[in-house]
Design a protein around this motif. Structure first.
Motif, PDB file in Angstrom:
ATOM      1  N   SER A  93      -7.758   6.455  -6.798  1.00 61.85           N
ATOM      2  CA  SER A  93      -9.047   6.906  -7.340  1.00 61.85           C
ATOM      3  C   SER A  93      -9.480   8.205  -6.660  1.00 61.85           C
ATOM      4  CB  SER A  93     -10.116   5.830  -7.128  1.00 61.85           C
ATOM      5  OG  SER A  93     -10.356   5.624  -5.744  1.00 61.85           O
ATOM      6  N   LYS A  94     -10.488   8.864  -7.250  1.00 57.26           N
ATOM      7  CA  LYS A  94     -10.987  10.104  -6.670  1.00 57.26           C
ATOM      8  C   LYS A  94     -11.649   9.868  -5.320  1.00 57.26           C
ATOM      9  CE  LYS A  94     -11.714  12.433 -11.121  1.00 57.26           C
ATOM     10  NZ  LYS A  94     -12.696  13.089 -12.020  1.00 57.26           N
ATOM     11  N   LEU A  95     -12.361   8.748  -5.213  1.00 61.23           N
ATOM     12  CA  LEU A  95     -13.028   8.430  -3.952  1.00 61.23           C
ATOM     13  C   LEU A  95     -12.011   8.246  -2.830  1.00 61.23           C
ATOM     14  CD1 LEU A  95     -15.577   7.741  -2.357  1.00 61.23           C
ATOM     15  CD2 LEU A  95     -15.333   5.371  -3.158  1.00 61.23           C
ATOM     16  N   ALA A  96     -10.853   7.700  -3.168  1.00 64.45           N
ATOM     17  CA  ALA A  96      -9.830   7.455  -2.155  1.00 64.45           C
ATOM     18  C   ALA A  96      -9.363   8.746  -1.498  1.00 64.45           C
ATOM     19  CB  ALA A  96      -8.644   6.728  -2.782  1.00 64.45           C
ATOM     20  N   CYS A  97      -9.382   9.849  -2.235  1.00 63.37           N
ATOM     21  CA  CYS A  97      -8.952  11.137  -1.673  1.00 63.37           C
ATOM     22  C   CYS A  97      -9.870  11.559  -0.533  1.00 63.37           C
ATOM     23  CB  CYS A  97      -8.925  12.200  -2.757  1.00 63.37           C
ATOM     24  SG  CYS A  97      -7.744  11.876  -4.084  1.00 63.37           S
ATOM     25  N   LEU A 136      -9.003   1.891   8.179  1.00 65.17           N
ATOM     26  CA  LEU A 136      -8.806   3.272   7.748  1.00 65.17           C
ATOM     27  C   LEU A 136      -7.407   3.763   8.118  1.00 65.17           C
ATOM     28  CD1 LEU A 136     -12.264   4.890   8.623  1.00 65.17           C
ATOM     29  CD2 LEU A 136     -11.426   4.131   6.394  1.00 65.17           C
ATOM     30  N   SER A 137      -6.930   3.363   9.281  1.00 63.95           N
ATOM     31  CA  SER A 137      -5.566   3.734   9.690  1.00 63.95           C
ATOM     32  C   SER A 137      -4.538   3.098   8.768  1.00 63.95           C
ATOM     33  CB  SER A 137      -5.313   3.313  11.139  1.00 63.95           C
ATOM     34  OG  SER A 137      -6.236   3.938  12.017  1.00 63.95           O
ATOM     35  N   SER A 138      -4.792   1.855   8.377  1.00 64.33           N
ATOM     36  CA  SER A 138      -3.884   1.171   7.452  1.00 64.33           C
ATOM     37  C   SER A 138      -3.857   1.879   6.110  1.00 64.33           C
ATOM     38  CB  SER A 138      -4.328  -0.283   7.261  1.00 64.33           C
ATOM     39  OG  SER A 138      -4.284  -0.990   8.481  1.00 64.33           O
ATOM     40  N   LEU A 139      -5.022   2.347   5.661  1.00 62.48           N
ATOM     41  CA  LEU A 139      -5.093   3.073   4.398  1.00 62.48           C
ATOM     42  C   LEU A 139      -4.260   4.347   4.457  1.00 62.48           C
ATOM     43  CD1 LEU A 139      -6.387   3.199   1.576  1.00 62.48           C
ATOM     44  CD2 LEU A 139      -8.280   4.466   2.604  1.00 62.48           C
ATOM     45  N   LEU A 140      -4.322   5.029   5.587  1.00 63.37           N
ATOM     46  CA  LEU A 140      -3.534   6.246   5.772  1.00 63.37           C
ATOM     47  C   LEU A 140      -2.042   5.939   5.727  1.00 63.37           C
ATOM     48  CD1 LEU A 140      -3.609   9.289   6.405  1.00 63.37           C
ATOM     49  CD2 LEU A 140      -3.598   8.693   8.829  1.00 63.37           C
ATOM     50  N   ILE A 141      -1.631   4.865   6.388  1.00 61.58           N
ATOM     51  CA  ILE A 141      -0.216   4.475   6.395  1.00 61.58           C
ATOM     52  C   ILE A 141       0.240   4.087   4.996  1.00 61.58           C
ATOM     53  CG2 ILE A 141       1.410   2.760   7.274  1.00 61.58           C
ATOM     54  CD1 ILE A 141      -0.183   2.754   9.881  1.00 61.58           C
ATOM     55  N   ILE A 142      -0.634   3.450   4.239  1.00 60.94           N
ATOM     56  CA  ILE A 142      -0.295   3.078   2.861  1.00 60.94           C
ATOM     57  C   ILE A 142       0.023   4.323   2.038  1.00 60.94           C
ATOM     58  CG2 ILE A 142      -1.248   2.169   0.704  1.00 60.94           C
ATOM     59  CD1 ILE A 142      -2.761   0.103   2.394  1.00 60.94           C
ATOM     60  N   TYR A 143      -0.800   5.354   2.170  1.00 60.13           N
ATOM     61  CA  TYR A 143      -0.567   6.587   1.401  1.00 60.13           C
ATOM     62  C   TYR A 143       0.697   7.301   1.871  1.00 60.13           C
ATOM     63  CZ  TYR A 143      -4.565   6.933  -1.701  1.00 60.13           C
ATOM     64  OH  TYR A 143      -5.446   6.738  -2.730  1.00 60.13           O
TER      65      TYR A 143
END
Length: 216
Positions: A93-97, A136-143
């Motif tokens: 999503s745009k918010l995810a960016c 938030l770190s997990s989200l970064l690793i996911i991307y």
């Protein structure tokens, strides 16, 4: 039996290796599924998981429960976060960016300050702040992982992602810490241990495939 009772690296037991995670993961799944049955709306269930995480961390500040039962209260919220990412379609999503940029900044700052959560030793700096940094770190690793999949042959690495628990157990139970580590020093021990773990991993998956074909 004493090690099985505590399943924690505390004053009672010097070291239990991967055992602590297996107990915490098992009881954590039970708590996660139990709350999921009682609270059908997963968004409301997230508030319950968050409250249980706070309770688990508060208990750990006073005493560590046998078989990591205090961790079983902390872990389900992370499981819920993964479900929320999937069902809310947040990723992409745009918010995810925008959140991704914030996550990268926080990840770098946390690394510089050595700010991290370590549930095996009940290290929760800043209480809920440590959970936020972890998410938030997990989200970064996911991307980053999604980016690797876009590379040539990147999809070949999916086999490791699907069997992370098996890899962790192999890595913890390859007996490096008992006797054969004294024979390998320097950078070679890293190469040799990774090669050994991957070899055992490949043999186990190959044996499982042969067994599945046999029973069919």
């Amino acid at each position: 039996m004493w090690n099985w009772y505590w399943a924690s690296n505390n004053d009672q037991v010097a070291s239990v290796g991967v055992m602590w995670f297996l107990f915490a993961f098992f009881y954590g799944i039970l708590v996660y599924d139990g709350i999921g049955v009682l609270v059908s709306n997963y968004r409301y269930a997230g508030l319950v998981y968050l409250a249980l995480s706070a309770l688990g961390m508060a208990i750990a500040f006073k005493v560590w429960l046998p078989q990591d039962l205090d961790l079983a209260l902390v872990i389900p919220f992370f499981m819920w976060f993964g479900r929320w990412l999937r069902e809310s379609h947040f990723i992409g999503s745009k918010l995810a960016c925008y959140v991704l940029v914030i996550s990268a900044v926080i990840y770098i700052l946390a690394g510089q300050q050595r700010f991290h959560i370590e549930i095996s030793i009940r290290h929760y700096p800043g209480f809920f702040l440590s959970i936020l940094v972890a998410l938030l770190s997990s989200l970064l690793i996911i991307y980053v992982s999604r980016g690797i999949l876009c590379l040539p042959y990147g999809s070949k690495l999916l086999v490791f992602g699907r069997h992370t628990l098996l890899l962790m157990c192999i890595h913890s139970l390859d007996l490096y810490w008992t006797w054969w580590s004294v024979w390998v020093n320097g950078p070679w021990k890293l190469i040799l241990r990774v090669a050994l773990d991957l070899m055992i991993f490949t043999l186990i998956l190959g044996f499982r495939q042969l067994w599945q074909r046999k029973i069919k």
